[in-house]
Design a protein around this motif. Structure first.
Motif, mmCIF file in Angstrom:
data_model
loop_
_atom_site.group_PDB
_atom_site.id
_atom_site.type_symbol
_atom_site.label_atom_id
_atom_site.label_comp_id
_atom_site.label_asym_id
_atom_site.label_seq_id
_atom_site.Cartn_x
_atom_site.Cartn_y
_atom_site.Cartn_z
ATOM 1 N N VAL A 90 0.862 -1.175 0.000
ATOM 2 C CA VAL A 90 0.000 0.000 0.000
ATOM 3 C C VAL A 90 0.903 1.231 0.000
ATOM 4 N N PRO A 91 0.849 2.016 -1.062
ATOM 5 C CA PRO A 91 1.747 3.169 -1.146
ATOM 6 C C PRO A 91 1.640 4.128 0.036
ATOM 7 N N GLU A 92 0.476 4.249 0.614
ATOM 8 C CA GLU A 92 0.257 5.204 1.693
ATOM 9 C C GLU A 92 0.488 4.614 3.078
ATOM 10 N N GLU A 93 1.053 3.404 3.158
ATOM 11 C CA GLU A 93 1.183 2.761 4.464
ATOM 12 C C GLU A 93 2.012 3.594 5.430
ATOM 13 N N SER A 94 3.099 4.146 4.973
ATOM 14 C CA SER A 94 3.954 4.942 5.851
ATOM 15 C C SER A 94 3.186 6.132 6.414
ATOM 16 N N GLN A 95 2.430 6.818 5.557
ATOM 17 C CA GLN A 95 1.632 7.956 6.019
ATOM 18 C C GLN A 95 0.572 7.481 7.009
ATOM 19 N N PHE A 96 -0.050 6.334 6.727
ATOM 20 C CA PHE A 96 -1.058 5.769 7.622
ATOM 21 C C PHE A 96 -0.452 5.501 8.997
ATOM 22 N N GLU A 97 0.718 4.853 9.023
ATOM 23 C CA GLU A 97 1.370 4.558 10.294
ATOM 24 C C GLU A 97 1.680 5.836 11.058
ATOM 25 N N THR A 98 2.098 6.867 10.341
ATOM 26 C CA THR A 98 2.440 8.128 10.989
ATOM 27 C C THR A 98 1.208 8.792 11.592
ATOM 28 N N VAL A 99 0.126 8.918 10.825
ATOM 29 C CA VAL A 99 -1.042 9.648 11.344
ATOM 30 C C VAL A 99 -1.760 8.860 12.430
ATOM 31 N N LYS A 105 -0.385 8.124 20.113
ATOM 32 C CA LYS A 105 0.554 8.811 21.020
ATOM 33 C C LYS A 105 -0.172 9.915 21.796
ATOM 34 N N GLU A 106 -1.007 10.680 21.111
ATOM 35 C CA GLU A 106 -1.747 11.749 21.770
ATOM 36 C C GLU A 106 -2.741 11.196 22.792
ATOM 37 N N LEU A 107 -3.352 10.062 22.477
ATOM 38 C CA LEU A 107 -4.287 9.440 23.426
ATOM 39 C C LEU A 107 -3.545 8.942 24.668
ATOM 40 N N PHE A 108 -2.370 8.355 24.470
ATOM 41 C CA PHE A 108 -1.568 7.928 25.622
ATOM 42 C C PHE A 108 -1.153 9.131 26.462
ATOM 43 N N ALA A 109 -0.804 10.222 25.799
ATOM 44 C CA ALA A 109 -0.419 11.442 26.519
ATOM 45 C C ALA A 109 -1.596 11.958 27.353
ATOM 46 N N ASP A 110 -2.792 11.908 26.772
ATOM 47 C CA ASP A 110 -3.983 12.325 27.530
ATOM 48 C C ASP A 110 -4.160 11.453 28.772
ATOM 49 N N THR A 118 -11.960 8.678 26.058
ATOM 50 C CA THR A 118 -13.304 8.131 25.892
ATOM 51 C C THR A 118 -13.480 7.607 24.471
ATOM 52 N N GLU A 119 -14.576 6.947 24.255
ATOM 53 C CA GLU A 119 -14.890 6.492 22.902
ATOM 54 C C GLU A 119 -14.932 7.687 21.946
ATOM 55 N N ALA A 120 -15.488 8.793 22.409
ATOM 56 C CA ALA A 120 -15.586 9.994 21.565
ATOM 57 C C ALA A 120 -14.210 10.589 21.267
ATOM 58 N N SER A 121 -13.298 10.597 22.264
ATOM 59 C CA SER A 121 -11.975 11.177 22.010
ATOM 60 C C SER A 121 -11.156 10.282 21.074
ATOM 61 N N VAL A 122 -11.309 8.972 21.206
ATOM 62 C CA VAL A 122 -10.628 8.047 20.287
ATOM 63 C C VAL A 122 -11.172 8.246 18.878
#
Length: 136
Positions: A90-99, A105-110, A118-122
């Motif tokens: 999949v050409p976009e796999e690297s971008q997918f992994e990054t986003v 990472k942001e959810l873990f930081a929260d 929450t389900e809504a924040s995820v």
């Protein structure tokens, strides 16, 4: 199943995966890089790495080590031999992994900061990641 209803098509229960290594021709220290690849793919280092990760070495000589003949790895060998397939490229796999990685990472930081996850924040973080992917 890859195609058709259950009972038809090919059953796929796992993926064939690994870590690729390469030395680029314009590498500044090509001799050092080549030695590193030879070291990482040597029989002895493959035994060390695969014992640590509980995987099967790709190097056949290393596979003969008794550590890779246990019942758990027997199941893995059978699965890889009979019902594993390579993932589609999949050409976009690297971008997918990054986003998606950034969203996680942001959810873990929260969570680490005591903010509720929450389900809504995820959903919100994953929706944001989806919007950054190319439209098909």
């Amino acid at each position: 199943m890859q195609s058709g209803a259950p009972g038809e098509g090919t059953g796929t229960n796992s993926m064939v995966a690994g870590i690729n290594m390469a030395v680029f021709k314009n590498t500044k220290n090509i001799d050092g890089a080549t030695k590193f690849v030879k070291f990482m793919t040597s029989d002895e280092e493959q035994k060390v790495l695969n014992k640590a990760y509980g995987s099967i070495p790709p190097v056949k000589a290393a596979q003969e080590d008794p550590a890779f003949n246990g019942p758990a790895l027997a199941v893995l060998r059978e699965t890889l031999a009979t019902s594993a397939a390579a993932l589609p490229q999949v050409p976009e796999e690297s971008q997918f992994e990054t986003v998606v990685g950034t969203a996680v990472k942001e959810l873990f930081a929260d969570a680490a900061a005591g903010r509720p996850v929450t389900e809504a924040s995820v959903k919100s973080k994953l929706d944001k990641a989806q919007q950054q992917m190319p439209k098909k």
